[in-house]
Structures are given as structure tokens and as C-alpha cells.
Write a protein that holds these residues in place. Structure first.
Motif, short mmCIF file in Angstrom:
data_model
loop_
_atom_site.label_atom_id
_atom_site.label_comp_id
_atom_site.label_asym_id
_atom_site.label_seq_id
_atom_site.Cartn_x
_atom_site.Cartn_y
_atom_site.Cartn_z
N GLY A 246 0.85 -1.18 0.00
CA GLY A 246 0.00 0.00 0.00
C GLY A 246 0.88 1.23 0.00
O GLY A 246 2.10 1.14 -0.14
N TRP A 247 0.28 2.41 0.15
CA TRP A 247 1.05 3.64 0.14
C TRP A 247 0.70 4.47 1.36
O TRP A 247 -0.30 4.26 2.03
CB TRP A 247 0.79 4.44 -1.12
CG TRP A 247 -0.66 4.68 -1.43
CD1 TRP A 247 -1.45 3.96 -2.26
CD2 TRP A 247 -1.50 5.72 -0.88
NE1 TRP A 247 -2.72 4.47 -2.27
CE2 TRP A 247 -2.79 5.56 -1.44
CE3 TRP A 247 -1.28 6.77 0.02
CZ2 TRP A 247 -3.84 6.40 -1.13
CZ3 TRP A 247 -2.34 7.62 0.34
CH2 TRP A 247 -3.61 7.43 -0.24
N SER B 53 -3.49 4.20 2.42
CA SER B 53 -4.25 3.79 1.24
C SER B 53 -5.63 3.29 1.60
O SER B 53 -6.51 3.21 0.74
CB SER B 53 -3.47 2.69 0.49
OG SER B 53 -3.15 1.61 1.36
N SER B 54 -5.86 2.94 2.88
CA SER B 54 -7.18 2.50 3.32
C SER B 54 -8.10 3.68 3.63
O SER B 54 -9.28 3.49 3.93
CB SER B 54 -7.06 1.60 4.56
OG SER B 54 -6.52 2.33 5.65
N ALA C 102 -1.20 -4.95 9.57
CA ALA C 102 -2.14 -4.55 8.52
C ALA C 102 -1.62 -3.35 7.73
O ALA C 102 -2.37 -2.73 6.98
CB ALA C 102 -3.50 -4.22 9.13
N ALA C 103 -0.34 -3.02 7.90
CA ALA C 103 0.31 -1.90 7.19
C ALA C 103 -0.28 -0.56 7.58
O ALA C 103 -0.22 0.40 6.81
CB ALA C 103 0.25 -2.09 5.68
N GLU C 104 -0.84 -0.45 8.79
CA GLU C 104 -1.34 0.81 9.30
C GLU C 104 -0.26 1.43 10.21
O GLU C 104 0.34 0.73 11.02
CB GLU C 104 -2.62 0.61 10.10
CG GLU C 104 -3.82 0.17 9.26
CD GLU C 104 -4.31 1.29 8.35
OE1 GLU C 104 -4.29 2.46 8.78
OE2 GLU C 104 -4.72 0.98 7.22
N VAL D 125 5.31 7.63 0.65
CA VAL D 125 5.82 6.26 0.59
C VAL D 125 4.97 5.53 -0.43
O VAL D 125 3.80 5.20 -0.19
CB VAL D 125 5.75 5.57 1.97
CG1 VAL D 125 6.28 4.15 1.88
CG2 VAL D 125 6.54 6.37 3.00
N SER D 126 5.53 5.26 -1.61
CA SER D 126 4.76 4.65 -2.68
C SER D 126 4.54 3.16 -2.47
O SER D 126 3.61 2.58 -3.04
CB SER D 126 5.47 4.88 -4.03
OG SER D 126 6.79 4.35 -4.00
N SER D 127 5.37 2.52 -1.66
CA SER D 127 5.23 1.08 -1.39
C SER D 127 5.68 0.81 0.04
O SER D 127 6.86 0.99 0.36
CB SER D 127 6.07 0.26 -2.37
OG SER D 127 6.12 -1.11 -1.97
#
Length: 230
Positions: free
Chosen positions: A27-28, A95-96, A127-129, A53-55
Motif C-alpha cells: 500500500g502507500w 491507502s485505506s 495490517a500496514a497501518e 511512501v509509494s510502497s
């Protein structure tokens, strides 16, 4: 025993899925940065720049920041002389669609000693949060004016919390299988004591002996009395 094997295998599969989803998710992040040079309890934030942060998986990022005005450098020097802290506010948008604000700080003298060089670390959960944003600087501590008025953010680090070791379930299952096969062949040695192995037979026997001894004196007394009467 077969139920135990199934439970352990299921646990191993769930662990592998959980770790895989953490590594495969991408995600970003967009971070807007504000900083404060005053030493009062209520900071006065002005915009510093932004980080994209693109990735989150690779940590690829682009940094865009404003230079410091002479008045800002003077305020930073005053902070350093008074052992004050440079305060940074970060508003992270994911991204969420969620948006979270983080506050961090660093002694102002370290930024002066490194000529406005710093690193920013973004901590993410599974969860990439984002769960935290921190700032660091190599220093050393100084109260002298920097050679430049431009920020040099050398690193934007994206980190996950440590997941800890994964249990070796395959080896444990193999060990249980070998023990089961050995018991079926009669090869497994029972190192338990005599009482531990045969308590289920000894206890009923002791109970029987105790009950028998409790009834035998009455029978003995009756027999003695009849002998005397003869």
C-alpha cells in the motif's frame, strides 16, 4: 493422538498464512510534516514538507521539504542553548483512507550538530497501518549555526514490529509420530516407577485389605466367645 496432529498442523498453516499476508500486502502512505521551534507547552507548528511512501513493502519514498528561514534557524539555536526540543508533527494518510496524527521530538542541538541531517522512521502494524513516527539525528550536540538551511533527510525507514520466532511444528509432529510407532511395536521404554505404572492395581488392593481388616476382628471375637462357652 490424531486430534493433536490435526490441531498442530492447523496452527502451522494459520501462522504461515498470517506471515504471508503481512509480507504480501502492499500500500502507500502520505505524510505531511509540521515542526515547532518554540519552547512553550503549546507548540506553534508551521509546515515543513511531506513524504510519500509509494510502497510500504519496499519502503520506496519521495521527500519534499521547505528550507529554513533565518528566523527559524535563530529560534532553533535558542532552543539548543536552552536544552529545548525540536518538535515534529506528522499527519499520516494511508491507502485505506485512515488519517492519524503523531508527535515526536528530538534535542535541538543534535540537528544543529548534524547540519539539519535527520532520519524518519515509520512503524507499521501487521495490517500496514502506521502506529508510530519517530525522528533521529546523528549529532553531535552543538549550539552553532548550521552550514545550510536545507533539511537533509537521509533515511525514511518503514518498519514492521518483530513477529518473534515461528515454532518448528514439523519436527515436533515427527517426534510424536516416532513415539507412537515405538509404542505400537512395544519398543518404547517406560521409565516410570513401579507405583506410577501400577497404581491403578495397587490402590484397589489396599482398599480391599483395609476393609477386610476392619471386619476380621469382629469375626475373631465371636469365635473366641463360643470357645469359652464350650
Amino acid at each position: 493422538m490424531r486430534v493433536i496432529y490435526c490441531c498442530i498442523s492447523l496452527l502451522a498453516v494459520l501462522l504461515s498464512i498470517a506471515r504471508g499476508s503481512e509480507l504480501d500486502y502492499d500500500g502507500w502512505l502520505q505524510l505531511r510534516l509540521w515542526h515547532a521551534f518554540n519552547d512553550e507547552p503549546e507548540p506553534i507548528f508551521i509546515e515543513r514538507g511531506n513524504i510519500t511512501v509509494s510502497s510500504v513493502r519496499s519502503g520506496a519514498s519521495v521527500v519534499g521539504q521547505n528550507g529554513l528561514l533565518p528566523a527559524h534557524i535563530k529560534e532553533l539555536i535558542n532552543l539548543a542553548k536552552n536544552d529545548g526540543k525540536y518538535r515534529l508533527k506528522t499527519v499520516a494518510r494511508t491507502s485505506s483512507g485512515s488519517e492519524i496524527t503523531f508527535l515526536t521530538s528530538i534535542p535541538a542541538c543534535y540537528l544543529l550538530g548534524s547540519d539539519l541531517e535527520d532520519s524518519i522512521t515509520i512503524w507499521l502494524d501487521s495490517a500496514a497501518e502506521p502506529i508510530a513516527v519517530s525522528i533521529s539525528s546523528p549529532g553531535p550536540c552543538s549550539t552553532e549555526a548550521p552550514f545550510t538551511n536545507m533539511w537533509t533527510t537521509t533515511n525514511v525507514n518503514v518498519k514492521y514490529p518483530d513477529g518473534g520466532p515461528v515454532p518448528d511444528t514439523a519436527t515436533y509432529i515427527q517426534k510424536l509420530e516416532r513415539e507412537r510407532e515405538a509404542r505400537e511395536r512395544g519398543e518404547a521404554k517406560d521409565n516410570r516407577s513401579f507405583l506410577a505404572r501400577y497404581w491403578m492395581y495397587i490402590v484397589p488392593a489396599l482398599i480391599f485389605v483395609v476393609l477386610s481388616s476392619a471386619t476380621n476382628p469382629e469375626a475373631g471375637g465371636a469365635a473366641g466367645g463360643s470357645a469359652q462357652r464350650q
